[in-house]
Design a protein around this motif. Structure first.
Motif, PDB file in Angstrom:
ATOM      1  N   LEU A   1       2.397   4.847  -0.827  1.00  0.00           N
ATOM      2  CA  LEU A   1       3.748   5.201  -1.280  1.00  0.00           C
ATOM      3  C   LEU A   1       4.735   5.373  -0.131  1.00  0.00           C
ATOM      4  CD1 LEU A   1       2.664   7.858  -3.924  1.00  0.00           C
ATOM      5  CD2 LEU A   1       3.348   5.490  -4.362  1.00  0.00           C
ATOM      6  N   ASP A   2       4.213   5.471   1.083  1.00  0.00           N
ATOM      7  CA  ASP A   2       5.051   5.804   2.229  1.00  0.00           C
ATOM      8  C   ASP A   2       6.025   4.677   2.565  1.00  0.00           C
ATOM      9  OD1 ASP A   2       5.898   7.550   4.237  1.00  0.00           O
ATOM     10  OD2 ASP A   2       4.554   6.647   5.706  1.00  0.00           O
ATOM     11  N   HIS A   3       7.283   5.056   2.736  1.00  0.00           N
ATOM     12  CA  HIS A   3       8.366   4.134   3.080  1.00  0.00           C
ATOM     13  C   HIS A   3       8.502   2.999   2.066  1.00  0.00           C
ATOM     14  CE1 HIS A   3       7.921   6.357   6.835  1.00  0.00           C
ATOM     15  NE2 HIS A   3       9.229   6.165   6.932  1.00  0.00           N
ATOM     16  N   ARG A   4       8.490   3.391   0.803  1.00  0.00           N
ATOM     17  CA  ARG A   4       8.638   2.442  -0.290  1.00  0.00           C
ATOM     18  C   ARG A   4       9.726   2.914  -1.262  1.00  0.00           C
ATOM     19  NH1 ARG A   4       5.512   0.172   2.695  1.00  0.00           N
ATOM     20  NH2 ARG A   4       3.612  -0.894   2.149  1.00  0.00           N
TER      21      ARG A   4
ATOM     22  N   GLY B   1       8.007  -6.421  -1.052  1.00  0.00           N
ATOM     23  CA  GLY B   1       7.097  -5.655  -0.200  1.00  0.00           C
ATOM     24  C   GLY B   1       7.532  -4.222   0.062  1.00  0.00           C
ATOM     25  N   ASP B   2       8.778  -3.895  -0.254  1.00  0.00           N
ATOM     26  CA  ASP B   2       9.280  -2.533  -0.069  1.00  0.00           C
ATOM     27  C   ASP B   2       9.127  -1.675  -1.315  1.00  0.00           C
ATOM     28  OD1 ASP B   2       9.996  -3.237   2.476  1.00  0.00           O
ATOM     29  OD2 ASP B   2      12.145  -3.347   2.088  1.00  0.00           O
ATOM     30  N   CYS B   3       8.598  -2.231  -2.397  1.00  0.00           N
ATOM     31  CA  CYS B   3       8.547  -1.523  -3.679  1.00  0.00           C
ATOM     32  C   CYS B   3       7.127  -1.210  -4.113  1.00  0.00           C
ATOM     33  CB  CYS B   3       9.193  -2.380  -4.769  1.00  0.00           C
ATOM     34  SG  CYS B   3      10.943  -2.676  -4.495  1.00  0.00           S
ATOM     35  N   VAL B   4       7.014  -0.117  -4.843  1.00  0.00           N
ATOM     36  CA  VAL B   4       5.804   0.216  -5.583  1.00  0.00           C
ATOM     37  C   VAL B   4       6.263   0.439  -7.021  1.00  0.00           C
ATOM     38  CG1 VAL B   4       3.927   1.860  -5.910  1.00  0.00           C
ATOM     39  CG2 VAL B   4       4.658   1.282  -3.611  1.00  0.00           C
TER      40      VAL B   4
END
Length: 162
Positions: free
Chosen positions: A70-73, A108-111
């Protein structure tokens, strides 16, 4: 009176920085913003042959693996009735249907989580369910009690337990 045993993890490395937005009061969507989240966990169960509930190192490492995801997302819900999330090979497009606001993020920046809203309470449940699955796979063990707490703002905790 019977006794019970629990362990608690509240470590500095069970943190993640992430962006999100939530809805409230029916159809109000707050602005995109971020938090430095902190996760604490408590597990209960009988003592094993080593006289502990579960190996602290295994619990610590599995929780860390989840918070690292979850970090930096940008954390997004997949089942909100007013927020549409569509991912393709490169991007995630998010639309808040009542007012047509739209955001586009690199994939790639999303969860994208299977939750209806990215509140601290639902993040705690998702983390807890992920943790239980990882613990089962690693140790073939399940606690008799689990509590996951997610702090989003220095003392504002969302808590899930089972």
């Amino acid at each position: 009176m019977s006794e019970t045993f629990r362990i608690r993890l509240d470590k500095e490395h069970h943190v993640f920085a992430a962006a999100h937005f939530i809805t409230f009061a029916g159809d109000i969507c707050e602005r995109l913003h971020g938090h430095n989240y902190r996760v604490a966990m408590e597990l209960g169960g009988p003592l094993d042959e080593n006289s502990y509930v579960v190996d602290f190192i295994a619990a610590r490492d599995e929780l860390r693996a989840i918070t690292d995801q979850l970090d930096h997302r940008m954390i997004l819900p997949d089942s909100h009735p007013l927020i549409r999330v569509v991912a393709d090979a490169k991007e995630v497009t998010v639309t808040f249907t009542p007012d047509g606001r739209r955001w586009i993020f690199p994939l790639g920046d999303c969860v994208i989580l299977p939750v209806s809203n990215t509140t601290a309470e639902l993040l705690a449940r998702w983390i807890g369910e992920q943790f239980l699955a990882r613990l089962q796979q690693r140790l073939n063990w399940q606690p008799t009690f689990i509590e996951i707490a997610v702090d989003e703002n220095h003392g504002q905790w969302g808590v899930w337990s089972r």
